[in-house]
Design a protein around this motif. Structure first.
Motif, PDB file in Angstrom:
ATOM      1  N   GLU A   1      40.531  48.750  49.775  1.00  0.00           N
ATOM      2  CA  GLU A   1      39.388  49.009  48.891  1.00  0.00           C
ATOM      3  C   GLU A   1      39.205  47.873  47.887  1.00  0.00           C
ATOM      4  O   GLU A   1      38.080  47.451  47.591  1.00  0.00           O
ATOM      5  CB  GLU A   1      39.584  50.334  48.153  1.00  0.00           C
ATOM      6  CG  GLU A   1      38.437  50.731  47.229  1.00  0.00           C
ATOM      7  CD  GLU A   1      37.151  51.063  47.960  1.00  0.00           C
ATOM      8  OE1 GLU A   1      36.111  51.174  47.286  1.00  0.00           O
ATOM      9  OE2 GLU A   1      37.183  51.202  49.201  1.00  0.00           O
TER      10      GLU A   1
ATOM     11  N   ILE B   1      37.406  42.925  38.733  1.00  0.00           N
ATOM     12  CA  ILE B   1      37.876  43.996  39.615  1.00  0.00           C
ATOM     13  C   ILE B   1      39.355  44.176  39.297  1.00  0.00           C
ATOM     14  O   ILE B   1      40.150  43.242  39.399  1.00  0.00           O
ATOM     15  CB  ILE B   1      37.656  43.663  41.092  1.00  0.00           C
ATOM     16  CG1 ILE B   1      36.164  43.432  41.348  1.00  0.00           C
ATOM     17  CG2 ILE B   1      38.181  44.789  41.984  1.00  0.00           C
ATOM     18  CD1 ILE B   1      35.820  43.045  42.769  1.00  0.00           C
TER      19      ILE B   1
ATOM     20  N   LYS C   1      35.756  45.533  47.622  1.00  0.00           N
ATOM     21  CA  LYS C   1      34.937  45.408  46.419  1.00  0.00           C
ATOM     22  C   LYS C   1      34.759  43.938  46.023  1.00  0.00           C
ATOM     23  O   LYS C   1      33.697  43.542  45.536  1.00  0.00           O
ATOM     24  CB  LYS C   1      35.558  46.203  45.263  1.00  0.00           C
ATOM     25  CG  LYS C   1      35.508  47.716  45.450  1.00  0.00           C
ATOM     26  CD  LYS C   1      34.075  48.220  45.614  1.00  0.00           C
ATOM     27  CE  LYS C   1      34.040  49.745  45.633  1.00  0.00           C
ATOM     28  NZ  LYS C   1      32.673  50.263  45.916  1.00  0.00           N
TER      29      LYS C   1
ATOM     30  N   ASN D   1      33.316  51.369  36.538  1.00  0.00           N
ATOM     31  CA  ASN D   1      32.864  51.256  37.923  1.00  0.00           C
ATOM     32  C   ASN D   1      31.350  51.172  38.029  1.00  0.00           C
ATOM     33  O   ASN D   1      30.623  51.932  37.370  1.00  0.00           O
ATOM     34  CB  ASN D   1      33.349  52.456  38.738  1.00  0.00           C
ATOM     35  CG  ASN D   1      34.740  52.241  39.308  1.00  0.00           C
ATOM     36  OD1 ASN D   1      35.086  51.145  39.746  1.00  0.00           O
ATOM     37  ND2 ASN D   1      35.548  53.285  39.301  1.00  0.00           N
ATOM     38  N   ASP D   2      30.893  50.222  38.847  1.00  0.00           N
ATOM     39  CA  ASP D   2      29.471  50.034  39.126  1.00  0.00           C
ATOM     40  C   ASP D   2      28.665  49.644  37.894  1.00  0.00           C
ATOM     41  O   ASP D   2      27.438  49.798  37.874  1.00  0.00           O
ATOM     42  CB  ASP D   2      28.855  51.301  39.757  1.00  0.00           C
ATOM     43  CG  ASP D   2      29.494  51.644  41.087  1.00  0.00           C
ATOM     44  OD1 ASP D   2      29.557  50.751  41.944  1.00  0.00           O
ATOM     45  OD2 ASP D   2      29.945  52.787  41.258  1.00  0.00           O
TER      46      ASP D   2
ATOM     47  N   TYR E   1      34.801  46.847  38.929  1.00  0.00           N
ATOM     48  CA  TYR E   1      35.353  48.003  39.623  1.00  0.00           C
ATOM     49  C   TYR E   1      36.803  48.235  39.189  1.00  0.00           C
ATOM     50  O   TYR E   1      37.562  47.290  38.989  1.00  0.00           O
ATOM     51  CB  TYR E   1      35.331  47.800  41.137  1.00  0.00           C
ATOM     52  CG  TYR E   1      33.958  47.665  41.737  1.00  0.00           C
ATOM     53  CD1 TYR E   1      33.107  48.768  41.855  1.00  0.00           C
ATOM     54  CD2 TYR E   1      33.507  46.433  42.199  1.00  0.00           C
ATOM     55  CE1 TYR E   1      31.837  48.642  42.407  1.00  0.00           C
ATOM     56  CE2 TYR E   1      32.247  46.294  42.752  1.00  0.00           C
ATOM     57  CZ  TYR E   1      31.411  47.398  42.857  1.00  0.00           C
ATOM     58  OH  TYR E   1      30.161  47.263  43.400  1.00  0.00           O
TER      59      TYR E   1
END
Length: 374
Positions: free
Chosen positions: A326, A299, A330, A312-313, A317
């Protein structure tokens, strides 16, 4: 056929040192000869080629800080070395290596490939310094220099901000050898078995202060420990980081480690739950590449270099800078969702094998070297 002789010029520390050693250790020794020009106080470890033979080297007064005295001395000595060695190509790495290499390339008429590993102007904390460093980069982009970016983001910045014509740019993503063995730690382990980690000295670039804020937010929801590797030289924000840790009452949640061996770093990354980075900019960070190779999801901040590695995903992230809430959310998602974690872990390894395995990618660099001489 004669070998292509390449002289590498650099301040051989951190990721720049890793980059050169990975290149030298994998270039075809039948077709390429390498010589290294590096700082007189940056590394004591010898450089070796694919056949484990020592590579010839010279030492110059190459230092991180700007010094008219030392920088001019380094340029003069490098000029004499290039005239003596008569290489086919200069490959300069890092900011200071790039200044010396490009000036000497101009003076000797030698073609130069320059890999910034993050442009110098990105390190400036004031607009005036940023403008000054950017002007230097624009001046040095002229002549026979070709920008060999370490990431697509770096290439885009070279064209859009520095002013390199696209025809004078190329791309060779940073890559490493697969990590086939994890060695025992050479330092005492003083942190819990469950932890997150990051690699980077406390400084403007690495933005460790934001990561401490993320940890504070995260510990409101889940008990988490953070290991930070890379204290030592050029850690000019260490006092701010230590003060923030104390202010937020996180002394029992953070382990600060000095510079250690790459084997220790890989050991710590390999046993970490998630790799983290809140950097403001990167070239293409080796610590994130290493986490991919070790199947560790990441991340990271959405900055140059990080965004080239983490999708992302998919394998982690990318979070916009200063979005602390945020970022912490995550992390918690990946800690709690084992199925998602395992998917990201598998995708991390696939990203490495596809894009950053130097065994598969070194031929691309060999082709680039050849193309510059045609």
């Amino acid at each position: 056929m004669n070998k292509i002789k390449v002289v590498h010029i650099l301040h051989s520390v951190g990721g720049v040192d890793v980059s050169l050693r990975q290149i030298l250790h994998n270039l075809d020794t039948k077709n390429f000869e390498n010589i290294v020009i590096h700082g007189d106080s940056d590394t004591e470890n010898e450089f070796v080629d694919k056949d484990a033979k020592p590579i010839g080297y010279y030492r110059l007064p190459i230092y991180r800080e700007i010094s008219v005295r030392y920088d001019l001395a380094a340029i003069l000595k490098a000029w004499k070395i290039i005239r003596k060695e008569k290489p086919d190509l200069i490959h300069s790495h890092s900011t200071k290596g790039g200044v010396i290499g490009r000036v000497v390339g101009f003076l000797t008429g030698t073609k130069v490939l320059h890999t910034p590993q993050a442009f110098s102007f990105l390190s400036a904390e004031s607009k005036s310094k940023r403008s000054f460093f950017l002007k230097i980069e624009k001046i040095l982009s002229k002549g026979k220099t070709v920008l060999l970016a370490s990431s697509q983001s770096e290439l885009n910045r070279a064209v859009n901000e520095v002013g390199f014509p696209k025809s004078k740019t190329d791309l060779f993503n940073n890559a490493i050898e697969p990590i086939e063995k994890i060695y025992d730690l050479s330092i005492p382990k003083t942190w819990p078995d469950q932890y997150l980690c990051t690699v980077g000295r406390p400084c403007y670039q690495k933005n460790i202060e934001e990561l401490i804020e993320v940890l504070y937010e995260l510990n409101k929801i889940v008990d988490v420990h953070l290991v930070i590797l890379g204290l030592g030289h050029h850690a000019d924000h260490i006092r701010q980081v230590e003060d923030l840790i104390e202010k937020l009452n996180l002394k029992n949640k953070v382990t600060l480690l000095n510079w250690t061996t790459r084997e220790d770093v890989l050991n710590i990354i390999s046993k970490s739950k998630i790799y983290l980075s809140t950097a403001r900019y990167e070239g293409l960070p080796y610590s994130v590449i290493e986490s991919l190779a070790l199947s560790i999801p990441s991340i990271v901040s959405d900055c140059d270099g990080n965004r080239d590695l983490i999708v992302n995903d998919y394998n982690g992230y990318c979070i916009k800078e200063n979005n602390i809430v945020e970022f912490s959310k995550k992390i918690n998602v990946l800690i709690q969702d084992k199925e998602l974690y395992n998917e990201f872990s598998k995708n991390a390894k696939e990203t490495f094998e596809k894009n950053h395995n130097i065994y598969k990618k070194i031929k691309d660099l060999e082709s680039i070297y050849r193309e510059q001489l045609t």
